[in-house]
Design an enzyme around this catalytic site. Sequence first.
Site, PDB file in Angstrom:
ATOM      1  N   ASP A 280       1.217  -0.117  -3.577  1.00 33.57           N
ATOM      2  CA  ASP A 280       2.566  -0.359  -4.062  1.00 33.57           C
ATOM      3  C   ASP A 280       3.134  -1.493  -3.215  1.00 33.57           C
ATOM      4  O   ASP A 280       2.529  -1.923  -2.221  1.00 33.57           O
ATOM      5  CB  ASP A 280       3.446   0.899  -4.014  1.00 33.57           C
TER       6      ASP A 280
HETATM    7  C1  BGC Z   1       7.591   0.194  -7.235  1.00 40.11           C
HETATM    8  C2  BGC Z   1       6.474   0.155  -8.229  1.00 40.11           C
HETATM    9  C3  BGC Z   1       6.466  -1.184  -8.938  1.00 40.11           C
HETATM   10  C4  BGC Z   1       6.347  -2.272  -7.893  1.00 40.11           C
HETATM   11  C5  BGC Z   1       6.290  -3.660  -8.485  1.00 40.11           C
HETATM   12  C6  BGC Z   1       7.592  -0.999  -6.315  1.00 40.11           C
HETATM   13  O1  BGC Z   1       8.727  -1.058  -5.537  1.00 40.11           O
HETATM   14  O2  BGC Z   1       7.501   1.377  -6.481  1.00 40.11           O
HETATM   15  O3  BGC Z   1       6.606   1.200  -9.147  1.00 40.11           O
HETATM   16  O4  BGC Z   1       5.413  -1.231  -9.852  1.00 40.11           O
HETATM   17  O5  BGC Z   1       7.476  -2.212  -7.040  1.00 40.11           O
HETATM   18  O6  BGC Z   1       7.464  -4.027  -9.060  1.00 40.11           O
END
Ligand code: BGC
Length: 744
Positions: A280
């Site tokens: 993530d």
């Molecule tokens: C979130 C994810 C997301 C990623 C990219 C993160 O902060 O937890 O769910 O896909 O950002 O935007």
Amino acid sequence: MRKLFCTLLLSAATTTFFAQTKTEKFVDNLLAKMTLEEKIGQLNQYNGDWGATGKITPDGDKESQIKQGKVGSMLNVTGVDKTRKLQELAMQSRLHIPLLFGQDVIHGFRTTFPIPLGETASWDLALIEKSAHVAATEAAAYGIHWTFAPMVDVARDPRWGRVMEGAGEDTYLGSKVAIARVKGFQGNGLGNVDAVMACAKHFAAYGAAVGGRDYNSVDMSLRQLNETYLPPFKAAVDAGAATLMNSFNDINGVPATGNRYILREKLKKEWGFKGFVVSDWGSIGEMIPHGFAKDGYDAALKAITAGSDMDMESRCYRDHLKQLVADGKVPVALIDDAVKRILLKKYELGLFDDPYRFCNEERQKAQENNIENRKFAREVGAKSIVLLKNDAVKGQPLLPLSAENKTIALIGPFMKATIANHGFWSIAFPDDSTRIVSQYDGIAHRSNGQSSIVYAKGCNVNDSDRSGFAEAIEAAQKADVVVMSLGEAHDMSGEAKSRSSIRIPGVQEELLKAICATGKPVVLLVNAGRPLVFEWASDNVPAILYTWWLGTEAGNSIADVLFGDYNPSGKLPMSFPRTEGQIPIYYNHYNTGRPAKDDADKLYVSAYIDLDNSPKYAFGYGLSYTHFDISNLRLSSDKMAVRGGKIGVTVDVKNTGNYDGEEVVQLYIRDLVGSVVRPVKELKGFKKIFLKKGEATSVSFQLTPDDLKFYNNEVQLVNEAGEYNVFVGNSSQASLAGHFSLVN
Ligand code: BGC
């Protein structure tokens, strides 16, 4: 480490020994030509040109790094002009390896659909699959190869803002929805220009963050992890999900990003996952503040060893993997495994054949305002609405609105709102309000010629300004019926949007009380990304529709339900607490040694002395304008053999009301005695059926021993012979029951 290294070598050797697929041959040949720097480049993902959910690391000249093959993927680059430009740079790299473009396509793209939690309330898997497919088609036309969806985190705490992104509290329903969404996104397979790679996230147990506070720790037994939180991921993997994403939380002290148990043992070994895992946002680097890694070098070592393949935004792989290999800490085989997984997906997407396959201006133009998609979004919106209450006013249920209402007052801060209807996580075109049908417009358009409309905003979403109350009261006084649109702001749910109070904010409830005091009948629309607490409204307002955030066509979908053009059929995917004090609350809890009853003495039983245990609205609950009788439960046998047995469960369903309509017939079981305690109810099947008024049918389910399996104390998935109750009804409070035994 040595054991892991040997396993990887062995699996590489096995693949070479046995017939390699054409794809694998291609990827192996390419891998053989790559330098270590080029391999590490494939594991590196950079953010593009859109706002971030975390810290952005300055990268110097990204474009020249792409040309040198130091970047494998980009996120948040939208539009074929932009993706083409970057892809052209990647084509200048030594080995011409194309970039992957990923984005959060969470509930629609150009056309937005209800937030995933709301859409789950439809309990309509074909509909959910189709909406994911429409989103994929639109996103792919804009140059996207990969969506960071579906979120399949089971979530039992409505304080957590991210409940809006998932399918709610139940493992069974969540698994079915996960499959539908993966199939929808990936369509007829990667390589088609209307399919994008799915990414089941966040692996794992993110929804169990302590206190419902985002990014917080998770501490639970491995049994609970395996039984409740992992199955939707397994279902997504079995449905072919190309990728998974790590979660931010630690699980029992080990951050998910560096967690060998879930990544290597469960996902890659036990489940045989062939895709790749992306971190993530910055989650590899976040293992440092977690206190699990000393520095970036240590974080990269722990993440790659555990099985995280691609680094989103932390730069730990880019900056430290080469040294880790030189120091003998990371075998090249480990890096090869990760690179190979990524290259395989690029190949499957057809990017080696044509890196510009998803860069077609005409396709993009055709999806700019796709009328068919909008029509479908209107249908999905209507099917996601849940009718919570519909009391009689002057002898008739208040809804659907009758033509006798000559004047309708539309009141509330969301009536004329536009982009709010998108809900959180509509990031591709967040400020584009041009295509959104506001609630006011949808209702006014539908009532044209039937009723006249008066409007007052009344108040803002979240402040103490009461200056609009008088105008709103006056509007109500002029009307025969009032429709009020209240709720939390659309950006009060979503990532980093945990709330300790989940009530309707500001002075909105005060306004509601003032409007109710006029004596006019009120229909309340609740806009929210989570279950809210609204006890006064529940007890005092005659009709309530839970409308979540419905997307581009919100106003039309709401009008369809208000006027009875669509008879509501939504069912709650989460339990609604009476007050925050009950959280976490979920229907499939254990019985305890001192079970309590709401209507009995609460002394020395498992209860609150000041509050009932039952939710305000139960999981699976939702009304219709008609009424369905469910009766005559019968089983094909009172015994099921553990080996190969099965039991048919059948009920009769009759539409006894005045409207045609749909009902979700739900089947629950209870295992009465186990080697570990079992939930009081577990959903094991559901069917959504349509019956014309007066029509009757029978609905059948089949149960097999697989449906009765659970994790024992040794974390083994087992069947245990014993006694089971089965319940069928139209919510988790179903009481129509049967009984059978599972026998060896
Ligand atoms: C979130 C994810 C997301 C990623 C990219 C993160 O902060 O937890 O769910 O896909 O950002 O935007």
